[in-house]
Write an enzyme that holds these catalytic residues in place. Sequence first.
Site, PDB file in Angstrom:
ATOM      1  N   GLN A  34      -2.756  -2.652  -7.350  1.00 50.34           N
ATOM      2  CA  GLN A  34      -1.697  -1.642  -7.385  1.00 50.34           C
ATOM      3  C   GLN A  34      -0.500  -2.147  -8.187  1.00 50.34           C
ATOM      4  OE1 GLN A  34      -0.715  -0.910  -3.263  1.00 50.34           O
ATOM      5  NE2 GLN A  34       0.396  -2.826  -3.026  1.00 50.34           N
ATOM      6  N   HIS A  61      -4.551  -4.806  -3.684  1.00 52.09           N
ATOM      7  CA  HIS A  61      -4.512  -3.949  -2.487  1.00 52.09           C
ATOM      8  C   HIS A  61      -5.676  -4.304  -1.586  1.00 52.09           C
ATOM      9  CE1 HIS A  61      -3.937   0.326  -0.604  1.00 52.09           C
ATOM     10  NE2 HIS A  61      -4.069  -0.623   0.290  1.00 52.09           N
ATOM     11  N   PHE A 111      -0.530  -7.082   6.779  1.00 54.13           N
ATOM     12  CA  PHE A 111      -1.274  -6.433   5.698  1.00 54.13           C
ATOM     13  C   PHE A 111      -2.674  -7.043   5.573  1.00 54.13           C
ATOM     14  CE2 PHE A 111      -1.279  -5.778   0.779  1.00 54.13           C
ATOM     15  CZ  PHE A 111      -2.143  -4.692   0.910  1.00 54.13           C
ATOM     16  N   HIS A 114      -4.924  -6.178   8.443  1.00 54.00           N
ATOM     17  CA  HIS A 114      -5.433  -4.811   8.319  1.00 54.00           C
ATOM     18  C   HIS A 114      -6.596  -4.759   7.327  1.00 54.00           C
ATOM     19  CE1 HIS A 114      -5.515  -0.464   7.619  1.00 54.00           C
ATOM     20  NE2 HIS A 114      -5.464  -0.739   6.325  1.00 54.00           N
ATOM     21  N   GLU A 115      -6.440  -5.418   6.189  1.00 54.03           N
ATOM     22  CA  GLU A 115      -7.491  -5.388   5.171  1.00 54.03           C
ATOM     23  C   GLU A 115      -8.777  -6.037   5.683  1.00 54.03           C
ATOM     24  OE1 GLU A 115      -7.498  -3.820   2.093  1.00 54.03           O
ATOM     25  OE2 GLU A 115      -5.711  -2.939   3.002  1.00 54.03           O
ATOM     26  N   LYS A 118     -10.262  -3.686   8.718  1.00 50.98           N
ATOM     27  CA  LYS A 118     -10.773  -2.378   8.272  1.00 50.98           C
ATOM     28  C   LYS A 118     -11.904  -2.525   7.261  1.00 50.98           C
ATOM     29  CE  LYS A 118      -9.500   2.113   6.314  1.00 50.98           C
ATOM     30  NZ  LYS A 118      -8.394   2.996   5.835  1.00 50.98           N
ATOM     31  N   HIS A 119     -11.744  -3.430   6.306  1.00 54.23           N
ATOM     32  CA  HIS A 119     -12.698  -3.523   5.203  1.00 54.23           C
ATOM     33  C   HIS A 119     -13.553  -4.796   5.246  1.00 54.23           C
ATOM     34  CE1 HIS A 119     -10.717  -0.091   3.345  1.00 54.23           C
ATOM     35  NE2 HIS A 119      -9.555  -0.710   3.482  1.00 54.23           N
TER      36      HIS A 119
END
Length: 226
Positions: A34, A61, A111, A114-115, A118-119
């Site tokens: 990003q 990102h 951050f 979360h990454e 989630k991924h």
Amino acid sequence: MKLNFSILSKLLILQCLSVPCLSQDFDFFYFVQQWPGAYCDTKQSCCYPKTGKPTADFSIHGLWPNYKDGSWPSNCDPDSVFDKSQISHLISSMEKNWPSLSCPSSNGMRFWSHEWEKHGTCAQSELDQSEYFEATLKLKQKVNLLQILKNAGIEADDEFYSLNSITNAIKEGTGFTPGIECNRDSAHNSQLYQVYLCVDTSGSDLIQCPLLPRSKCGEQVQFPKF
């Protein structure tokens, strides 16, 4: 035979309810970078990390598992929580290349957590936590978007460039067609926000995208300063 198959199906469902069924049979990754100038030039604004204003460069990102049909797995293993100790050797590089711009100002841990959750948990069949973040950082080193665009005369100077010229420059620089995502600033200008490139399931090599995210960019795209 039908009865036995039915029983087997029910047993598999019960197993999934008792133990997380990890959706790890993904087809490829989206590697997403990003542009901070576009992230910050929105109504939500941004907050610089506690380490200070990031350098004027594309930042990571994420590295997101995806399926060829356009869907994607997420939050595949609630038991696999983010563990800072597993990436302690990567922290300085992550602070530089993967900063958080969300508010309030942070050190990036929220951050990155979360990454991963989630991924990253959906890629554990290929990469453990340390390998996942390390692979993503290596991709950032491999794909220097700012230099690629600069080589084509496209710079973060608040000027407008055609979407085709941006797409073609990145294709020329990487060998692969990118997905381009734009946002809108307060003046409703279409701005270069995120660039998607596709990566094989090992997380190491760029590939031609099986499909690209839908672009909501205008024909002319602003490359805002940061």
